[in-house]
Design an enzyme around this catalytic site. Structure first.
Site, PDB file in Angstrom:
ATOM      1  N   HIS A 171     -14.080  -2.584  10.661  1.00 25.36           N
ATOM      2  CA  HIS A 171     -13.169  -3.441   9.887  1.00 25.36           C
ATOM      3  C   HIS A 171     -13.845  -4.772   9.553  1.00 25.36           C
ATOM      4  O   HIS A 171     -13.873  -5.683  10.390  1.00 25.36           O
ATOM      5  CB  HIS A 171     -11.882  -3.694  10.673  1.00 25.36           C
ATOM      6  CG  HIS A 171     -11.006  -2.484  10.796  1.00 25.36           C
ATOM      7  ND1 HIS A 171     -10.018  -2.190   9.888  1.00 25.36           N
ATOM      8  CD2 HIS A 171     -10.994  -1.489  11.713  1.00 25.36           C
ATOM      9  CE1 HIS A 171      -9.422  -1.068  10.234  1.00 25.36           C
ATOM     10  NE2 HIS A 171      -9.991  -0.617  11.342  1.00 25.36           N
TER      11      HIS A 171
ATOM     12  N   CYS B  43     -12.342   2.336   7.418  1.00 22.52           N
ATOM     13  CA  CYS B  43     -11.792   3.103   8.531  1.00 22.52           C
ATOM     14  C   CYS B  43     -11.139   4.399   8.028  1.00 22.52           C
ATOM     15  O   CYS B  43     -11.836   5.319   7.632  1.00 22.52           O
ATOM     16  CB  CYS B  43     -10.815   2.244   9.337  1.00 22.52           C
ATOM     17  SG  CYS B  43     -10.440   2.934  10.979  1.00 22.52           S
TER      18      CYS B  43
ATOM     19  N   GLU C 292     -12.792  -7.048   7.675  1.00 25.35           N
ATOM     20  CA  GLU C 292     -11.796  -8.101   7.464  1.00 25.35           C
ATOM     21  C   GLU C 292     -11.428  -8.835   8.744  1.00 25.35           C
ATOM     22  O   GLU C 292     -10.842  -9.922   8.705  1.00 25.35           O
ATOM     23  CB  GLU C 292     -10.525  -7.509   6.834  1.00 25.35           C
ATOM     24  CG  GLU C 292      -9.693  -6.596   7.730  1.00 25.35           C
ATOM     25  CD  GLU C 292     -10.147  -5.147   7.758  1.00 25.35           C
ATOM     26  OE1 GLU C 292      -9.347  -4.287   8.162  1.00 25.35           O
ATOM     27  OE2 GLU C 292     -11.305  -4.879   7.378  1.00 25.35           O
TER      28      GLU C 292
END
Length: 510
Positions: free
Chosen positions: A167, A79, A169
């Protein structure tokens, strides 16, 4: 030394999730602020740049020095990190005409590229950005796109440097773990050998070296964290560990004696100290949540100061501090994350207390602590217990804390928790408890009007306490518990159920 991944924190709410995903792949990682990059050791295998609340176009946005990293070590920008690597090396980042927040789907992915290999076309990803990469430098190649964002992922030719706008994660990036594994294992060459057994072995060795023949006193709470910390310290220094279990008068019903007996059964050298009246006296007249936390913390430290003087050569105070405690109490690893609330066991000790702090779990998340506990063969009854706040019921009684309110809340909490266990729902809930509300309401019992207290029940699902959702308990269960509380606990005539998630609410009410 173990192979290591360095995560540079730019203040993203998701930075800690990156760390959790890396560790779930059995790879050790550390988070450091972007402006405090540690010395790059030989065991460093790669670097990840986190997201950020800043825009790369902001004058005061983070500007890390990557001279010793970029082009020399595998580097992944996520990001903001991806935007920084584009904007500051010849590309252009501009405000998005269509902002992307939440779920999106890739419209193109190079499933043969080392970073994105194996990913599905139209794979779901999680976006959270107001800017977009409009122009990439000539030596950058697009490897992923969405319908609205052409540069959702790129690679730099001639070096192991990559950027992704989404993202990986976050849970909702359904193939995010695959991408991270591609980067960490295939590109960085990590061997995935950081396991619970390895953590125990290394931590015990580190504790032996750190503590030597010094004595340590450790505050036990009955919870998972302090219990695992105690067993680790016990393995390292044995009889030099002196455990103290303080009854602050704010524990659950019958908890003090039951937990004290269980610790003795584990072979720990433990002493019980009843200091409940001292805590009540310190809390008298206090209604502000922070003032109550600080008062509880001060008495907690005072009691330990006194107990430490009774232990010969006590030079250390052991604590079961874990990562979420640190994150919420001080800016994450010194980064720009916001402080939410203070924790009584974080932030050091007053100057007059001549003890240093040892925190063997301070870089672990709750789920990791439980995995470590299982590798240590700690009783599942302890490992499976819901988290319980250090200040105890003191922060579940809104307003002034009194012994009578504690007694009432203990009864309510006991009925709620016991009912969860009896109904087979306890293990479906991450944390549950009752809150004594500072309001009274009119009720009718028999033919008589009552004007009594109200309580709220709280139950959430989570994995690490960083985010949480309210638990959808069956209406029939809630009705049964409410009826039981009102009938059996004198002073309560109304029961409510909290359906707030974190964020925007916190798990505890104070």
């Amino acid at each position: 030394m173990h192979e290591k991944i360095l995560i540079l924190d730019f203040g993203s709410q998701y930075t800690q999730l990156i760390a959790r995903r890396v560790r779930e792949l059995n790879i050790y990682c550390e988070i450091h602020p972007w402006n405090k990059v540690p010395e790059l050791s030989g065991n460093l295998k790669g670097v990840i740049l986190s997201g950020s609340p800043f825009s790369v176009r902001d004058e005061n946005s983070p500007r890390p020095d990557l001279e010793a990293i970029k082009g020399k070590l595998p580097l992944l920008g996520v990001c903001f990190g991806a935007q920084y690597l584009a904007h500051n090396f010849g590309g252009e980042v501009l405000p998005s005409s269509i902002r992307e927040y939440g779920r999106a789907n890739l419209s193109y992915v190079d499933d043969q590229h080392p970073l994105t290999k194996g990913m599905s076309q139209h794979s779901q990803v999680w976006m959270s950005h107001g800017d977009t990469i409009k122009v990439i430098p000539d030596n950058y190649t697009v490897i992923a796109s969405t319908h609205d964002v052409h540069v959702a992922g790129y690679a730099i030719e001639g070096e192991s440097t990559y950027g992704i706008q989404f993202h990986p994660e976050v849970y909702h990036s359904t193939e995010g773990t695959m991408l991270l594994k591609n980067f960490l294992v295939d590109i960085c060459g990590c061997s995935q050998d950081w396991t619970p057994a390895a953590f125990v072995e290394e931590t015990v060795a580190d504790l032996k070296a750190q503590l030597g023949s010094d004595s340590v006193i450790l505050g036990l709470s009955g919870g998972v964290d302090s219990s695992v910390a105690a067993v680790l310290l016990n393995k390292a220094i044995g009889e030099n560990l002196h455990c103290i279990f303080v009854d602050n008068g704010l524990l659950r019903k019958n908890e003090f004696n039951a937990v004290l007996d269980s610790y003795k059964g584990m072979g720990l050298n433990v002493k019980g100290v009843d200091a409940s009246q001292r805590f009540y006296d310190a809390l008298k007249g206090l209604t502000d949540p922070e003032a109550k936390r600080k008062a509880i913390g001060k008495v907690f430290v005072d009691v330990f100061d006194e107990e430490s003087k009774l232990v010969k050569d006590a030079r250390w105070l052991g604590q079961g501090t874990i990562y979420p405690d640190v994150i919420e109490s001080v800016s994450a690893s010194g980064g720009p994350s916001a402080t939410i609330k203070s924790h009584h066991n974080v932030g050091g000790l007053p100057d007059y207390m001549k003890l240093k702090v040892v925190e063997p779990l301070k870089l672990l998340f709750k789920d990791e602590v439980r995995r470590i506990g299982r590798s240590l063969n700690i009783d599942e009854a302890i490992l499976g217990r819901h988290p319980f706040p250090g200040p105890g019921l003191g922060i579940r009684i809104l307003g002034e804390v009194t012994a009578d309110k504690v007694r009432i809340l203990q009864e309510v909490d006991h009925i709620f928790i016991s009912s969860l266990k009896e109904s087979g729902l306890y293990d479906d809930v991450w944390q549950a408890g009752a809150i004594f509300l500072p309001v009274q309401s009119v009720g009718v019992m028999g033919d008589e009007r009552t004007y009594e207290n109200a309580v709220a029940l709280r139950a959430v699902t989570s994995t690490d306490g960083m985010t949480a959702d309210w638990c959808h308990l069956p209406y029939e269960f809630l009705a049964k518990v409410s009826n039981k509380i009102i009938n059996q606990v004198k002073g309560i005539n109304r029961v409510t159920y909290d359906i707030s998630s974190k964020p925007p609410a916190t798990i505890e009410w104070e």
